[in-house]
Design a protein around this motif. Structure first.
Motif: not given
Length: 51
Positions: A3-22
């Motif tokens: 694209l000629s410019s950057e866009t933002h969307s609501g795409e799903d992304v993988g995110i993982y964590a460990t610890g409190p609140g994971a």
């Protein structure tokens, strides 16, 4: 698709964590949800801390 410019969307992304609140970030989430998770975890907004 290039694209000629950057866009933002609501795409799903993988995110993982460990610890409190994971449990909040295990699996895939919409991009926009990550801000809210970080906001909650860091206590960054007054509305998030309101009781």
């Amino acid at each position: 698709m290039p694209l000629s410019s950057e866009t933002h969307s609501g795409e799903d992304v993988g995110i993982y964590a460990t610890g409190p609140g994971a449990h909040l970030v295990s699996g895939t989430h919409e991009q926009s949800m990550i801000f809210h998770i970080m906001n909650h975890a860091g206590g960054l907004s007054d509305t998030d801390n309101a009781q």
